[in-house]
Design an enzyme around this catalytic site. Structure first.
Site, PDB file in Angstrom:
ATOM      1  N   LYS A 204       1.142  -4.598   6.130  1.00 57.21           N
ATOM      2  CA  LYS A 204      -0.190  -4.046   6.365  1.00 57.21           C
ATOM      3  C   LYS A 204      -0.929  -4.970   7.326  1.00 57.21           C
ATOM      4  O   LYS A 204      -1.149  -6.144   7.029  1.00 57.21           O
ATOM      5  CB  LYS A 204      -0.951  -3.937   5.050  1.00 57.21           C
ATOM      6  CG  LYS A 204      -2.381  -3.445   5.253  1.00 57.21           C
ATOM      7  CD  LYS A 204      -3.041  -3.093   3.956  1.00 57.21           C
ATOM      8  CE  LYS A 204      -4.467  -2.635   4.204  1.00 57.21           C
ATOM      9  NZ  LYS A 204      -5.125  -2.231   2.973  1.00 57.21           N
ATOM     10  N   LYS A 261       1.758  -0.029   7.723  1.00 57.15           N
ATOM     11  CA  LYS A 261       0.420   0.537   7.925  1.00 57.15           C
ATOM     12  C   LYS A 261      -0.368  -0.295   8.927  1.00 57.15           C
ATOM     13  O   LYS A 261      -0.397  -1.514   8.761  1.00 57.15           O
ATOM     14  CB  LYS A 261      -0.286   0.532   6.567  1.00 57.15           C
ATOM     15  CG  LYS A 261      -1.741   0.935   6.603  1.00 57.15           C
ATOM     16  CD  LYS A 261      -2.342   0.786   5.238  1.00 57.15           C
ATOM     17  CE  LYS A 261      -3.814   1.133   5.294  1.00 57.15           C
ATOM     18  NZ  LYS A 261      -4.463   0.934   4.033  1.00 57.15           N
ATOM     19  N   SER A 287      -6.822   6.293   8.879  1.00 54.98           N
ATOM     20  CA  SER A 287      -8.022   7.053   9.231  1.00 54.98           C
ATOM     21  C   SER A 287      -8.334   7.023  10.729  1.00 54.98           C
ATOM     22  O   SER A 287      -8.697   8.037  11.308  1.00 54.98           O
ATOM     23  CB  SER A 287      -9.208   6.520   8.432  1.00 54.98           C
ATOM     24  OG  SER A 287      -9.372   5.127   8.653  1.00 54.98           O
TER      25      SER A 287
HETATM   26  C1  PBG Z   1      -7.638  -1.496   1.493  1.00 57.52           C
HETATM   27  C2  PBG Z   1      -7.238  -0.219   2.103  1.00 57.52           C
HETATM   28  C3  PBG Z   1      -7.438   0.109   3.449  1.00 57.52           C
HETATM   29  C4  PBG Z   1      -6.942   1.389   3.651  1.00 57.52           C
HETATM   30  C5  PBG Z   1      -6.408   1.815   2.441  1.00 57.52           C
HETATM   31  N1  PBG Z   1      -6.607   0.798   1.475  1.00 57.52           N
HETATM   32  C6  PBG Z   1      -7.958  -0.613   4.612  1.00 57.52           C
HETATM   33  C7  PBG Z   1      -8.793  -1.798   4.564  1.00 57.52           C
HETATM   34  O1  PBG Z   1     -10.004  -1.669   4.385  1.00 57.52           O
HETATM   35  O2  PBG Z   1      -8.277  -2.892   4.761  1.00 57.52           O
HETATM   36  C8  PBG Z   1      -7.011   2.090   4.971  1.00 57.52           C
HETATM   37  C9  PBG Z   1      -6.596   3.472   5.067  1.00 57.52           C
HETATM   38  C10 PBG Z   1      -7.081   4.188   6.269  1.00 57.52           C
HETATM   39  O3  PBG Z   1      -7.664   3.616   7.210  1.00 57.52           O
HETATM   40  O4  PBG Z   1      -6.845   5.392   6.295  1.00 57.52           O
HETATM   41  N2  PBG Z   1      -7.205  -1.759   0.222  1.00 57.52           N
END
Ligand code: PBG
Length: 336
Positions: A204, A261, A287
């Site tokens: 991630k 991700k 997103s």
């Molecule tokens: C954090 C989390 C994030 C997303 C899912 N869980 C991002 C973050 O704020 O670091 C992002 C998913 C997306 O952008 O669609 N636990």
């Protein structure tokens, strides 16, 4: 144009692109409904769905609407959902105590979904960012500037256990603390949840593409920025070897599924992981990737459906076995 000019070629690859029928025969990759996981945002109370401006067609739903959405997804053939709560700011604090409240929004949602649709796969995030007043995925030290690893993992273990008890199929640690997969596996096994799987957010990255999500869950409002700096725990987008290391560690610690991700900008990482591991690979089209396509389509600069389908196909071709995508419902409809 009339001409006698002819090349003397042994290979004419265009032969296999000549007709729709031949193109179908040689097709190497296709998106199937079986590959799709729909992320869903749930909010407390019983208000109307709240549209998220930067994520067209996606809303925060109250529990009743969430169940309806799950029913629709399930009937369209989407077999898995990933839940994200928008926690009321009054329930957030520095230590994220609401994360382990046995009656919190996520746990109530899981119980309600499992009651209505026992066969829908439910995945829950194990991370503190929806619950902390500062928006970080962990608890902070006294100075407020260091995200503490081991005390955070202790809370995550508690969270994962409660989610398992509520009936989730997979817990998904998305926090990037060291050692959390092993610790969660151990506590799940000790508590008798040997069949609850772990989908680890293994690679991630500290990405700017999470902006719209942070607004959707409200961690941006808590942190007063969409660009909260998570570089002391999320991966540096420049580092491919380090991503491989994280994936190997999570696999060794007992993860069942490894995730990359974001997805689209990290296709090389997905392919590396596919080649290096025999575990299933998940990819999260986040997103910002979704917002990008929609924004360009709204301007008339891209065709929405075609760019959507191509973006997912590329992720699949790179080696993902499953894809978390906000397009899940639309794509499932298109595949019907
Ligand atoms: C954090 C989390 C994030 C997303 C899912 N869980 C991002 C973050 O704020 O670091 C992002 C998913 C997306 O952008 O669609 N636990």
């Amino acid at each position: 144009m009339e001409t006698d000019f002819k090349l003397n070629l042994t290979q004419r690859p265009r032969r296999l692109r000549r007709t729709e029928g031949i193109r179908k025969l040689v097709l190497e990759t296709a998106i199937s409904k079986n590959d799709l996981i729909a992320p869903l945002f749930v909010k407390g109370g019983d208000g109307q769905p709240e549209a998220i401006e930067s994520m067209p067609s996606i809303s925060r739903l109250n529990l009743e609407d969430l169940i309806k959405e799950c029913e629709e997804l399930f009937s369209l053939g989407v077999s898995a959902v990933a839940l994200f709560p928008q926690v009321d700011p009054s329930l957030k604090n520095d230590d994220a105590t609401y994360a382990t409240n046995g009656d919190n929004l996520v746990l109530r949602s899981v119980r309600a979904i499992k009651k209505a649709l026992p066969d829908l796969i439910v995945i829950t995030d194990v991370a503190l960012d929806p619950y902390t007043s500062h928006g970080h995925d962990g608890v902070l030290d006294k100075t407020g500037s260091v995200v503490l690893n081991d005390p955070t993992v202790q809370i995550l273990c508690d969270m994962a256990c409660q989610q398992a008890e509520a009936g989730v199929d997979l817990v998904a640690p998305s926090d990037m603390m060291d050692g959390r997969v092993g610790a969660i596996r151990e506590v799940l096994d000790e508590s008798g949840y040997i069949n609850t799987g772990i989908m680890a957010y293994s690679a991630k990255f500290a990405s700017a593409f999470y902006g719209p999500f942070r607004e959707a869950v409200g961690s941006a409002q808590a942190a007063r920025t969409k660009l909260l700096d998570k570089r002391t725990y999320q991966l540096n987008p420049a580092n491919r070897n380090e991503a491989a290391l994280e994936c190997r560690l999570d696999a060794d610690e007992g993860a069942d599924i490894l995730m990359v991700k974001p997805a689209g900008p990290y296709l090389d990482i997905i392919r590396d992981l596919r080649n290096a591991s025999d575990l299933p690979v998940a990819a999260y089209q986040v997103s910002g990737e979704y917002a990008q396509i929609h924004a360009a389509a709204q301007l008339g600069w891209l065709d929405l459906e075609k760019s959507r389908d191509e973006s997912l196909l590329a992720i699949k071709r790179a080696g993902a076995d499953m894809i978390l995508t906000y397009f899940a419902k639309e794509v499932a409809k298109a595949l019907f």
